[in-house]
Design a protein around this motif. Sequence first.
Motif, PDB file in Angstrom:
ATOM      1  N   ARG A 212      -2.633 -13.439  31.562  1.00  0.00           N
ATOM      2  CA  ARG A 212      -2.185 -15.055  30.210  1.00  0.00           C
ATOM      3  C   ARG A 212      -3.378 -15.744  30.190  1.00  0.00           C
ATOM      4  O   ARG A 212      -3.321 -15.847  28.883  1.00  0.00           O
ATOM      5  CB  ARG A 212      -1.358 -15.654  31.608  1.00  0.00           C
ATOM      6  N   ASN A 213      -4.462 -16.018  31.037  1.00  0.00           N
ATOM      7  CA  ASN A 213      -5.828 -16.563  30.653  1.00  0.00           C
ATOM      8  C   ASN A 213      -6.272 -15.987  29.106  1.00  0.00           C
ATOM      9  O   ASN A 213      -6.729 -16.321  27.874  1.00  0.00           O
ATOM     10  CB  ASN A 213      -6.662 -17.195  31.709  1.00  0.00           C
ATOM     11  N   GLN A 214      -6.377 -14.649  29.808  1.00  0.00           N
ATOM     12  CA  GLN A 214      -6.772 -13.892  28.850  1.00  0.00           C
ATOM     13  C   GLN A 214      -6.481 -13.657  27.132  1.00  0.00           C
ATOM     14  O   GLN A 214      -6.942 -13.727  25.697  1.00  0.00           O
ATOM     15  CB  GLN A 214      -7.335 -12.398  29.111  1.00  0.00           C
ATOM     16  N   ASN A 217      -7.258 -16.924  25.147  1.00  0.00           N
ATOM     17  CA  ASN A 217      -8.651 -17.700  25.411  1.00  0.00           C
ATOM     18  C   ASN A 217      -8.435 -15.974  23.948  1.00  0.00           C
ATOM     19  O   ASN A 217      -9.318 -16.201  23.305  1.00  0.00           O
ATOM     20  CB  ASN A 217      -9.451 -17.136  25.589  1.00  0.00           C
ATOM     21  N   GLY A 218      -6.987 -15.168  23.522  1.00  0.00           N
ATOM     22  CA  GLY A 218      -7.927 -14.772  22.461  1.00  0.00           C
ATOM     23  C   GLY A 218      -8.519 -13.159  22.661  1.00  0.00           C
ATOM     24  O   GLY A 218      -9.202 -12.488  21.520  1.00  0.00           O
ATOM     25  N   GLN A 219      -8.189 -12.848  23.938  1.00  0.00           N
ATOM     26  CA  GLN A 219      -9.280 -11.707  24.579  1.00  0.00           C
ATOM     27  C   GLN A 219      -8.336 -10.001  23.607  1.00  0.00           C
ATOM     28  O   GLN A 219      -8.945  -9.353  23.709  1.00  0.00           O
ATOM     29  CB  GLN A 219      -9.547 -11.393  25.283  1.00  0.00           C
ATOM     30  N   HIS A 220      -7.378 -10.007  23.621  1.00  0.00           N
ATOM     31  CA  HIS A 220      -6.352  -9.621  23.681  1.00  0.00           C
ATOM     32  C   HIS A 220      -5.395  -8.953  22.398  1.00  0.00           C
ATOM     33  O   HIS A 220      -4.719 -10.161  22.157  1.00  0.00           O
ATOM     34  CB  HIS A 220      -5.443  -9.176  24.832  1.00  0.00           C
ATOM     35  N   ALA A 221      -5.516  -8.461  21.012  1.00  0.00           N
ATOM     36  CA  ALA A 221      -4.946  -8.771  20.133  1.00  0.00           C
ATOM     37  C   ALA A 221      -3.630  -8.016  20.266  1.00  0.00           C
ATOM     38  O   ALA A 221      -4.014  -6.440  20.118  1.00  0.00           O
ATOM     39  CB  ALA A 221      -5.884  -8.235  18.312  1.00  0.00           C
ATOM     40  N   SER A 233       6.222 -16.110  23.396  1.00  0.00           N
ATOM     41  CA  SER A 233       5.847 -17.043  23.548  1.00  0.00           C
ATOM     42  C   SER A 233       4.951 -16.304  21.791  1.00  0.00           C
ATOM     43  O   SER A 233       5.217 -15.147  21.627  1.00  0.00           O
ATOM     44  CB  SER A 233       4.537 -17.319  24.457  1.00  0.00           C
ATOM     45  N   ARG A 234       3.346 -16.862  21.787  1.00  0.00           N
ATOM     46  CA  ARG A 234       2.743 -15.718  20.689  1.00  0.00           C
ATOM     47  C   ARG A 234       2.001 -14.656  21.213  1.00  0.00           C
ATOM     48  O   ARG A 234       2.552 -13.236  20.326  1.00  0.00           O
ATOM     49  CB  ARG A 234       2.310 -16.083  19.579  1.00  0.00           C
ATOM     50  N   TYR A 235       2.558 -14.345  22.377  1.00  0.00           N
ATOM     51  CA  TYR A 235       1.530 -12.760  22.363  1.00  0.00           C
ATOM     52  C   TYR A 235       3.130 -12.040  23.975  1.00  0.00           C
ATOM     53  O   TYR A 235       2.703 -11.367  24.336  1.00  0.00           O
ATOM     54  CB  TYR A 235       0.519 -13.015  23.311  1.00  0.00           C
ATOM     55  N   LEU A 236       4.226 -13.206  24.114  1.00  0.00           N
ATOM     56  CA  LEU A 236       4.877 -12.362  24.709  1.00  0.00           C
ATOM     57  C   LEU A 236       6.459 -12.474  24.660  1.00  0.00           C
ATOM     58  O   LEU A 236       6.267 -14.178  23.965  1.00  0.00           O
ATOM     59  CB  LEU A 236       5.239 -13.293  27.008  1.00  0.00           C
ATOM     60  N   LEU A 237       6.855 -11.641  23.762  1.00  0.00           N
ATOM     61  CA  LEU A 237       8.095 -10.921  23.121  1.00  0.00           C
ATOM     62  C   LEU A 237       9.240 -11.330  24.007  1.00  0.00           C
ATOM     63  O   LEU A 237       8.673 -10.115  24.518  1.00  0.00           O
ATOM     64  CB  LEU A 237       8.406 -10.977  21.302  1.00  0.00           C
TER      65      LEU A 237
END
Length: 346
Positions: A212-214, A217-221, A233-237
Amino acid sequence: TNKAAAHRNLRRCRNNRRLRVERVFLDRTNPLEIYRDVELYKRFRFTRDTLQFICEICFDVERHTNRSLPIPVALSVCTYLRYVASGDLQLTVADSTGLSQATVCRVCAQVSAILAAKVSDFVKFPTGIDAARVKQGLGAIAGFPNALGCIDCTHINIKKPNENVEDFIGRKGIPTINVQAICDADYKITSFTANWPGRTHDARIWRNCELRNQFENGQHAGLLIGDSGYGCSRYLLTPYLRPVNQSEDRFNRSLCRTRVMIEQTFGMLKNRFGILGRKIRATPTRAVQHISACIVLHNIGIARNDSVEIPEIDAYEAAQPVANPPDNVDGRAMRHFITETYFSRM
């Protein structure tokens, strides 16, 4: 007379002590040599080629000693696989392998430790070309875009621990470990966390996860797909709890058809390794080691096209709404954007 009888008894006891007890060495055969291919798979849940590959990984398990014959690597590996595949007591496994219960206990500890130490080699979150391949594979299932994996948790039963018992009592009233995992389109586990007691909520495990921290921090697109047990969230729908139009309903259906893959992955794990579906009779620390070892073995089977039957799970029944943490503004905005962009014109 009594004194003479006492002397005779004493001499008899001394003579008995001089008698040598012959040691019995059990026949430690190589299971790969005595079983046919079908019999190997039924007993150890892997094909011959995969078993040989696992033996090469665990070559350090053989110990040379002057006291007795060393246990062959193949027998050690097959003993552990029999233990995790059947979920039986170690004594039962010992009876079927010709080893003692103490030896089975030691072998299982050694092999599981070696396999658990290989997590970084066989469990990797996709990046670069691998990430693109995962997105393409998951997108082909139900048209859900930019997905890097499906996330969920499952409870593994363990024996009652000696300390902090209440922390391990899950929602069913039995001690468990709550295991979080992420899978790709091939049912391969790309990330997992197995060190949380059963009382811990899924959302809390994710909040404290390094992955989640990664993402923060934007490490995964890319995106992860989860159920309503997580906050959107913006990365977990997560799905809409109360869809109000056809676009939101189509979003939910696509998400559920994709997310069911993690449920099927858990089913494959527990079908192949009966110890995960029944109970791990070990301390929490040792149970985590067994879980990690089984996940490594699962990924080895997937990579070598040596997988078990994929269980049939209804995508919509598996995604029943649950009390979820509050969504954040960015999560709602991302979900709305995906809905309007990909699911409003179908």
